[in-house]
Scaffold this active site. Sequence first.
Site, PDB file in Angstrom:
ATOM      1  CD  GLU A 166     -10.151   3.668   1.017  1.00  0.00           C
ATOM      2  OE1 GLU A 166     -10.106   4.909   0.916  1.00  0.00           O
ATOM      3  OE2 GLU A 166      -9.394   2.914   0.379  1.00  0.00           O
TER       4      GLU A 166
ATOM      5  CE  LYS B  22      -4.174  -1.888   0.211  1.00  0.00           C
ATOM      6  NZ  LYS B  22      -5.071  -1.777  -0.969  1.00  0.00           N
TER       7      LYS B  22
ATOM      8  CB  SER C 195       0.022  -8.049  -1.254  1.00  0.00           C
ATOM      9  OG  SER C 195      -0.939  -8.775  -0.506  1.00  0.00           O
TER      10      SER C 195
END
Lengths: 451, 262
Positions: free
Chosen positions: A167, A145, A434
Amino acid sequence: MSSVTQATKVKIPTLVSAKSGEPRMGHSRFLSPQSARGQRRGNIARPAANSTVAEGNSTAHEPGRFGVYGGRYVPETLMAALDELEREYEKARRDKKFQARLDGLLKTYAGRPTPLFFARRLTDKLRGAKIYLKREDLLHTGAHKINNCLGQALLVERMGKHRVIAETGAGQHGVATATVCALFGFECVVYMGTEDMRRQELNVFRMRLLGADVRGVHSGSRTLKDAINEAMRDWVTNVRTTHYLLGSVLGAHPYPTMVRDFHRVIGREARAQILKAEGKLPAAIIACVGGGSNSIGIFYDFLNNKNVRLIGVEAGGRGQALGDHAARFRGGSPGVLQGTYSYVLQDAAGQIATTHSVSAGLDYPSIGPEHAALRDSGRAEYVPASDAEALEATTLLARTEGVIPALESAHAVAEVIKRAPRMKKSDIVIVNVSGRGDKDVGILRENLKLQ
Amino acid sequence: MPLVFYNKPGLVAYVTCGDPDLATTREIVQAAIEASADVIELGVPFSDPVADGPVIQRASERALKNGTSLAEVLTLAAEIRQQAQSTGLIIFSYLNPILRMGMEKFCKVARAAGVDGALVTDLPVEEASEYLCAMHEHDLAPVFLAAPTSPDERLKRIAKASRGFVYAVSRTGVTGQRQQLAEDARKLVKRLRRVTKLPIAVGFGISNAEQFAEVGEFADAVVVGSAIVETIERNPGSEAAAVEAFVRRLTIDSRQLSTTAG
């Protein structure tokens, strides 16, 4: 009547068929509800989807469209802000200084490039394809991210805004956003469903430690979807001063394109790394798909290599009934949710369904529009992995390789466990890890009975 | 059944259909018409109302618990039309329920029900070509939102695509009440007047007679939504009577004023 004469003046945008190059006047942008369910490759989305993808950018014929999917379905109040963001991103994309700053931060702050690691013991155990792990879990803040957050933070600075909202589902995007806000000195508000706050309480604390204002969202299923609703309401109210740092390849244009571009580095690195290590491309790449940012990031630079199978893994949850999973391509149909046209889990009246997954990051009823196009064109395939399979995969990866994956990433590991034994030993498969599983220790402890 | 504002200023009254149930919604609408609403916005409840504040969110949740659907709202519209021939009826919805029904079918059924137009909250003009075609084909008026953040260029496009009236959003934000009305609204109406001759209705945040009169000075009509929905929420069992009384209180001052002045 005057309304009728004026009606003929309404300009009808032209959709161009990439195959024939001929314009199709007034062709339906939306798939008919009848054709929607269980749609397979070969429908009208196919040529356009391929063209958008093959040209390697989003400007093939209509910005923000992936075949019939994507677009910009938001209240009018947000349109000017999306236009501004699109313009600013287009400028930044071409600006060498911007790229150099981003590359510098990715390297010195986030820790890129991430390793591509040969998982020898897992490979031996499964007795099939050679398995490599792309270690996005080793990045600062613990997941991919941060790639997107650093990119958008630089844009916020360019636009002269000082307040950032986001969010979060699993909390990884929220932590990454809180982190870049601390780094750049922005005010930060993160919306999070209260169910997710319960599941990911460690990340809630991390965000607060970083100075973010974490606001619980009590509406709906109290998960990622509801957090996005609340973030959009904040944005609609404070749009003049605030940037919405959306964390996946979702939402209105330019987000799906922009967020993908910020994550393309994953695939670019993986490609160079596997060529260096093995001298050939992998037979398959496997990644989990919530909104779909890590998967599109690792898929993108392999799209033109048709021999590389691209496999996205959705949350199969605890069963096949609507509400028990988040497998949009198994139970969903095309629709509009939160700004974009894509596959959506919905009921017969067009109300959005609730979802379930053991992993908060995959627990979402829609999917990035580019994935919808890739699925319809057949370029990528999408399969579900259940909660139980993901939990089992977590344990296996932990004990064979000493890597505890995030529960989201564990869905990709679950698929390689099924698939690798059926592949040739000369084949290579890359699994995108990830994120790391530290944030999930509480849930793992609830679910795994370890001696 | 045109969209005409007989009163000055006109009143556009919004209700979330199916809250508390469809039969009561029908009574509420009748009451609002009795109390001189010019146009009724029939709100279709949606699971993810991103443009709405807490009051309409709660109403939507209640309506969805009853299983209220777009198809049922259209049936309700037909019933209301039989009772009220001169009141404008607008379907107010998010896009997805309409997509699910099919754009063409939606327009056809709405037309047959006697609906005058529709407003789709999350469908900006850029994405509306197919919708506009279907709406025009069935002689329905597409009403679009104009926001304080819309540059003049966008206002032109919005005005050009709209029929019936243009809905000017009084301020950035979601639906719901505010104590003070932003100066935004007055400025936006001024900018809109330069690009359209259509009536302009101002909405978002108007909840009392004072605000109604204030907005009525510069707008052709005033949209009242959350305040009506909240009146419904607060008066279980006597919703229709409460809404009728509320609407009368809301409009009586400004309408007397305009009558005297005129």
